[in-house]
Scaffold this motif. Sequence first.
Motif, PDB file in Angstrom:
ATOM      1  N   ASP A 136       6.466  15.032  33.973  1.00 25.38           N
ATOM      2  CA  ASP A 136       6.651  14.587  32.601  1.00 25.38           C
ATOM      3  C   ASP A 136       5.776  13.365  32.340  1.00 25.38           C
ATOM      4  N   PRO A 137       4.731  13.481  31.509  1.00 21.68           N
ATOM      5  CA  PRO A 137       3.835  12.343  31.268  1.00 21.68           C
ATOM      6  C   PRO A 137       4.513  11.202  30.520  1.00 21.68           C
ATOM      7  N   GLY A 138       5.645  11.464  29.873  1.00 27.49           N
ATOM      8  CA  GLY A 138       6.336  10.403  29.138  1.00 27.49           C
ATOM      9  C   GLY A 138       7.271   9.574  29.993  1.00 27.49           C
ATOM     10  N   THR A 139       7.438   9.937  31.248  1.00 23.75           N
ATOM     11  CA  THR A 139       8.322   9.195  32.138  1.00 23.75           C
ATOM     12  C   THR A 139       7.682   7.856  32.538  1.00 23.75           C
ATOM     13  N   VAL A 140       8.440   6.778  32.427  1.00 27.65           N
ATOM     14  CA  VAL A 140       7.901   5.455  32.766  1.00 27.65           C
ATOM     15  C   VAL A 140       7.642   5.362  34.256  1.00 27.65           C
ATOM     16  N   TYR A 141       8.624   5.777  35.035  1.00 24.81           N
ATOM     17  CA  TYR A 141       8.482   5.696  36.485  1.00 24.81           C
ATOM     18  C   TYR A 141       8.173   7.106  37.007  1.00 24.81           C
ATOM     19  N   ARG A 142       6.910   7.436  37.083  1.00 23.39           N
ATOM     20  CA  ARG A 142       6.503   8.796  37.462  1.00 23.39           C
ATOM     21  C   ARG A 142       6.599   9.024  38.969  1.00 23.39           C
ATOM     22  N   TYR A 143       6.539   7.961  39.756  1.00 21.23           N
ATOM     23  CA  TYR A 143       6.474   8.112  41.208  1.00 21.23           C
ATOM     24  C   TYR A 143       7.816   7.724  41.831  1.00 21.23           C
ATOM     25  N   LYS A 144       8.317   8.657  42.620  1.00 24.50           N
ATOM     26  CA  LYS A 144       9.609   8.463  43.277  1.00 24.50           C
ATOM     27  C   LYS A 144       9.399   8.520  44.790  1.00 24.50           C
ATOM     28  N   TYR A 145       9.994   7.543  45.502  1.00 19.80           N
ATOM     29  CA  TYR A 145       9.829   7.468  46.955  1.00 19.80           C
ATOM     30  C   TYR A 145      11.206   7.456  47.617  1.00 19.80           C
ATOM     31  N   THR A 146      11.405   8.389  48.509  1.00 21.53           N
ATOM     32  CA  THR A 146      12.652   8.488  49.263  1.00 21.53           C
ATOM     33  C   THR A 146      12.356   8.382  50.761  1.00 21.53           C
ATOM     34  N   GLY A 147      13.429   8.331  51.549  1.00 20.52           N
ATOM     35  CA  GLY A 147      13.252   8.161  52.987  1.00 20.52           C
ATOM     36  C   GLY A 147      13.111   6.711  53.385  1.00 20.52           C
TER      37      GLY A 147
END
Length: 286
Positions: A228-239
């Motif tokens: 979604d290009p409208g998402t502010v936080y496009r990058y999610k990091y887990t682990g």
Amino acid sequence: MSFGTVFDWLAAVVPLAAIAAGLAFWFGWQYTNERGRYLGVEVSVMELTPNDVVLRSADALIIPATVSSVVVLVWLAIHGALLYLIRAGKVHRWIRAGAWVAVVVGFVGLVVSVVFLFNRWPFEIDYRAPPLVLGFSAGLVAEGASLIRNVGFAPPPRLTSWQRGGYIMLASLVVISLFWVFSLWAGSLGRGRAEAIEAAQERLTLVVVYSDRPLGLQAPVVETVSADPGTVYRYKYTGLRFLQHAADKYFLWPFEWDHVTGGTIVLPEGPGIRLEYTPGKRDDDE
């Protein structure tokens, strides 16, 4: 209570309080430095204030203070008992012989301690042994010399200037050895606490990092990019696991962190980063 009495109390308490504060800072620094080095977080990066360091010194200070107090009380009790026997005119010969043995053994211990300050011990010893041998040897010499002065004299002869200087030097060696061994203890305690954290890292809080830009975190951290290009936080990091927060920085561990090969991730606070936390494993978890 007169003004003079209050002043005398202050004159006695204030220097002790200043010394205690200085020792608390030093032991707290040793504890924090060794703990941080093992965990992959240099103390300079954490930017701790002196108050932060002192607050972390409780564990490193309680045992040294307790042990020192008990040792001094035991020594005073033994010294007082021997002086009582001397004043009572009993077992002079045995006390004198024991005092000379203490002086000789202590002197040999001092020589050995000095020699092995610059050389490796020929066998494996505990890390606390060198300073303890130094301090114990100095204490034996001082106690033996004091008893020799008292045996057969009532009152004992006055100390000459060189004798007074010798006692001061021996007392200084005892203080130095205590400072040395307790500094080693504080560092060892910090490292031990860090090892305990590593061994039970599954209990650390889990962290999900959201960012408006790529952070370049490598495996085992998992990066998910929102379509979604409208998402502010496009990058999610887990682990990731939360280690600590200091100096406006987040210190994080990837899963299965290892002291030898693992790296600690440092993320600065900022408007482009958001963190979500969930509890780590607990004792009642299956």
